[in-house]
Enzyme design. Structure first.
Site, short mmCIF file in Angstrom:
data_model
loop_
_atom_site.label_atom_id
_atom_site.label_comp_id
_atom_site.label_asym_id
_atom_site.label_seq_id
_atom_site.Cartn_x
_atom_site.Cartn_y
_atom_site.Cartn_z
N GLU A 50 1.05 -1.29 -0.10
CA GLU A 50 -0.06 0.26 -0.02
C GLU A 50 0.77 1.22 0.01
OE1 GLU A 50 -3.60 1.50 2.61
OE2 GLU A 50 -2.10 -0.06 3.77
N LYS A 119 -8.99 2.12 -2.48
CA LYS A 119 -9.06 1.41 -1.45
C LYS A 119 -11.39 2.23 -0.59
CE LYS A 119 -7.31 0.52 3.35
NZ LYS A 119 -6.54 1.44 4.53
N CYS A 172 -5.33 -3.25 1.68
CA CYS A 172 -5.37 -3.47 3.83
C CYS A 172 -6.89 -3.80 4.45
CB CYS A 172 -4.86 -1.74 4.18
SG CYS A 172 -3.73 -2.45 5.79
N SER A 199 -0.07 -2.66 7.23
CA SER A 199 0.00 -3.27 8.86
C SER A 199 0.57 -3.16 9.57
CB SER A 199 -1.41 -4.56 8.48
OG SER A 199 -1.60 -4.99 9.91
N SER A 360 -7.36 -60.76 9.16
CA SER A 360 -6.04 -61.43 8.39
C SER A 360 -4.41 -61.87 9.42
CB SER A 360 -6.58 -60.90 7.33
OG SER A 360 -6.03 -59.82 6.53
N ASP A 364 -6.38 -53.58 7.12
CA ASP A 364 -7.30 -53.55 6.46
C ASP A 364 -8.37 -53.77 8.32
OD1 ASP A 364 -6.69 -52.07 4.82
OD2 ASP A 364 -7.51 -53.59 3.51
#
Length: 643
Positions: A50, A119, A172, A199, A360, A364
């Protein structure tokens, strides 16, 4: 990268230049220097903070005629100096128009000012006094401005549309406002939002700012590129850090360290096709109504080339598994809660305490059993109400058999052993099949025999059969129709194989100790196999699933990007090469990608009849949930793209 020129990745840089407050010439030269550096790297868009031409903290100097005149000349000079560059440049400056000053962003490309975005939300509270110098834009202020000899420059709410991406700009405080321009710009097609900011830093503000950027990109289903003024701004009352962020759909791609007295740059590749794919699926986004106060005019431009150069985006090879080690255990606990509470609800609804599951000794069935255990602990049901059945067959190895037995004994389940050998041989005799012919009939008969045993035990015991098949097997159709494909509730239905392995590892590392932990560790280390073909003379596995259908980590990667984002298979090939660089060559990846395409399309009929099961992540193949797909669709179009 010559093969990949149209992957819809856009190379973007967020820049915080070293500036001098009110020294427009110094700032012009620094910005031009940085632009040229980025052009060498084939960056397509560069955004500066900015009021970066003057410095944000010029205060009442903004009223100076000399400053405004020099700023105008410098902006026109930057426009002229960048006319031969195939790069969009967005720079902040004070615009004088009709007796007002606007805190503005100029969008430059190919020697033209494409548009000026003013802005709209001016902070005038606490340490901010922007309303003292600037006017908040509204549509009544006009849609065009002149700068020097350049006439009729689009001005106001604008959406900039290229042939491969569309973007919008806000400044901003617009991000901090309750209703941000970026939301309406996104609904009007902007896939990327650039924010020019100044900022200042306060304790904790950087975290708040980062969250705002991340959330804005997530809720707008787009990318958000944030560029803030740095510590060379005036420190009379506040300090600036030069915070730079590139975020895509809630995920931070790049972020700087902040507080550099030199110019700082971050660069990232934004995946525009991913954004489009997600937006197409999201009906909430598609049906949103644009706020008329932010209705935007469209400005078009066209790059000369989109060739990917210097691709440095990190692509996670295991997208189903959390990349951050600190998050993995937290995610594992959340997944297991979803699975177990899904089963809790089903058992409560049926007023049943018995479950039946085939064990088994593989990944899974182990995970499914552990989920049942968690559900039973929630319900306060003794674990001996879980009927675990191990069913040795022609290919069962001693390793998996012993692991299955030890797992059930350590947990204290109702363990039963029923061999399927005699029943299957009798069945072969009944249907006239030669037991020495190891074909699909040989394998599928065993899977269906096991399912019949489980279903009949469930009827006898008054319980339900819990399915063990996972998402990867469903995607590939690597299951026997009406065999292991079928159950009464499938707790693993949306858990891919790479995640199954991780979840079992979580159990032996975090939840269990002693013998049970040792067994689970060996289960994870055992090669994946259906164990349907006869084993070797030394009890070794001769049937390795990943030798037949390909590595599950590749298939899970293919599945994630195809189902979640609808990515082209050519793009998936490109991403796989990046993600698995040094592990698989291009021909190997292409080979297994073709297998995935063929099996995914031809095996849909199995998914169309899949049992209920909980969705735990972003991908599910349930015909009642995420995937509506015909069972007889052709895969030719997709194979052709890979040729």
């Amino acid at each position: 990268m010559e093969r990949y020129k149209n992957m819809d990745y856009i190379k973007i840089s967020s820049v915080s230049p070293k500036i001098r407050v009110a020294d427009v010439e110094y700032n012009r030269l620094e910005i031009l220097k940085l632009i040229r550096e980025l052009a060498e790297e084939q960056v397509k868009v560069a955004v500066f903070p900015e009021l970066s031409l003057t410095g944000y903290t010029a205060a009442d100097i903004f009223f100076s005629e000399d400053l405004l005149h020099q700023t105008e000349l410098s902006l026109l000079d930057i426009t002229e100096e960048t006319k031969d560059l195939d790069m969009v440049v967005i720079v902040g400056f004070p615009l004088q128009h009709r007796g007002r000053l606007y805190n503005s962003a100029a969008v430059l490309f190919n020697g033209k000012i494409l548009g000026i975005v003013p802005k709209q939300n001016l902070p005038s509270y606490n340490e901010f006094y922007e309303s003292r110098w600037f006017t908040a834009y509204n549509a009544a202020h006009g849609r065009f401005v002149d700068i020097g000899d350049v006439k009729d420059i689009p001005f106001g709410n604008l959406v900039f549309s290229g042939e491969k991406y569309t973007f919008g700009v806000e400044i901003c405080e617009d991000l901090f406002a309750a209703i941000s321009p970026s939301s309406s710009l996104s609904l009007q097609g902007a896939e990327i939002i650039f924010n020019l900011s100044a900022s200042n830093e306060l304790v904790g503000k950087n975290d708040y700012r980062r969250d705002l950027v991340r959330i804005a990109s997530a809720k707008n289903i787009g990318a958000y590129v944030y560029s803030s003024a740095g510590p060379n701004e005036s420190s009379t009352d506040v300090v600036f850090s030069g915070h730079l962020i590139v975020c895509e759909y809630g995920n931070i791609l790049e972020e700087n360290e902040r507080f550099s007295m030199e110019s700082d740059i971050i660069t990232a590749f934004v995946d525009v096709s991913r954004i489009r794919g997600e937006r197409m699926r999201n009906t909430t986004f598609r049906n949103e109504v644009v706020n008329e106060a932010y209705r935007a005019d469209k400005v078009s431009f066209r790059h000369q080339s989109y060739e990917i150069a210097g691709f440095n985006r990190t692509i996670n090879p295991h997208p189903f598994v959390p990349g951050n080690p600190l998050e993995r255990n937290k995610r594992a606990r959340e997944i297991l809660k979803i699975q177990s509470f899904g089963l809790v609800k089903r058992l409560t609804h049926l007023n049943m305490k018995k479950t039946v599951i085939g064990i088994s000794g593989g990944l899974d069935s182990t995970l499914a059993l552990l989920v049942i255990v968690k559900a039973y602990k929630i319900l306060g049901i003794p674990l001996d109400q879980i009927v675990t059945v191990t069913m040795p067959g022609f290919g069962t190895t001693d390793r998996t058999y012993q692991n299955a037995m030890a797992l059930c004994r350590e947990l204290g389940t109702d363990l039963r052993e029923i061999s399927i050998v005699d029943a299957t041989l009798l069945h072969f005799k009944d249907i006239g099949h030669d037991a020495d012919v190891h074909d699909a009939t040989y394998e599928n008969a065993q899977a269906r025999e096991r399912t019949q045993i489980l279903m009949d035990i469930a009827n006898k015991e008054g319980g339900i059969v819990i399915g063990t098949g996972d998402l990867s097997e469903l995607a590939l159709g690597w299951c026997t129709y009406n065999g292991d494909q079928m159950s009464m509730y499938g707790v693993n239905a949306s858990i891919p194989k790479t995640l199954v392995r991780y979840l079992v590892r979580y159990f032996y590392e975090e939840e269990f100790t002693g013998r049970l932990s040792e067994v689970l560790k060996d289960v994870v280390e055992t090669p994946v196999s259906p164990e349907l073909l006869p084993k070797g003379i030394d009890d070794e596995l001769l049937q390795m699933t990943e030798d037949i259908v390909g590595p599950y980590e590749l298939h899970d990667f293919f599945l994630y990007h195809y189902v979640k984002y609808g990515a082209s298979f050519n793009k998936i090939l490109f991403m796989t090469e990046i993600a698995f660089k040094g592990r698989y060559d291009t021909e190997t990846i292409k080979k297994w990608l073709k297998v995935f395409v063929r099996r995914f399309f031809t095996q849909q009929f199995k998914r169309s009849a899949m049992p209920d099961g909980p969705k735990v992540g972003s991908i599910s193949l349930s015909p009642r949930g995420d995937l509506r797909m015909p069972s007889d669709a052709s895969f030719r179009t997709f194979m052709d793209t890979l040729e």
